[in-house]
Scaffold this motif. Sequence first.
Motif, mmCIF file in Angstrom:
data_model
loop_
_atom_site.group_PDB
_atom_site.id
_atom_site.type_symbol
_atom_site.label_atom_id
_atom_site.label_comp_id
_atom_site.label_asym_id
_atom_site.label_seq_id
_atom_site.Cartn_x
_atom_site.Cartn_y
_atom_site.Cartn_z
ATOM 1 N N THR A 48 15.080 -3.478 28.115
ATOM 2 C CA THR A 48 14.756 -3.741 29.513
ATOM 3 C C THR A 48 15.976 -4.307 30.221
ATOM 4 N N LYS A 54 13.409 3.369 35.845
ATOM 5 C CA LYS A 54 13.867 3.743 34.502
ATOM 6 C C LYS A 54 15.131 4.582 34.584
ATOM 7 N N LEU A 67 14.529 0.212 30.830
ATOM 8 C CA LEU A 67 13.287 0.084 31.586
ATOM 9 C C LEU A 67 13.375 -1.115 32.523
ATOM 10 N N GLU A 85 4.801 0.955 31.872
ATOM 11 C CA GLU A 85 6.115 1.598 31.742
ATOM 12 C C GLU A 85 6.403 1.953 30.286
#
Length: 88
Positions: A48, A54, A67, A85
């Motif tokens: 992340t 994304k 992400l 997600e």
Amino acid sequence: MKILLITNIPIGKHCEITKTSQMSGGWMTAALEMLKGDNSIEICIATTWPIKKKTVIKEKNVDYVLLPGGYPIKYNSNKKSNIEEWEK
């Protein structure tokens, strides 16, 4: 064979996307380099980052996925939008 690596730091091409340098986790980069040489393996590395959408970069048999949701150390894994997600 397919391998999914979920990391708590950017590695490999993630560092180029995030404009960071890898400060630790050298063992992950070393393992990745060994696996990249085997074309029978498809690798996806996900982490992340504080981005809006994304981002995916493909390189040979590796997909690097960033992400949205914040820095890995501060990531809220219980937040509904974050769960959705990851499910995608």
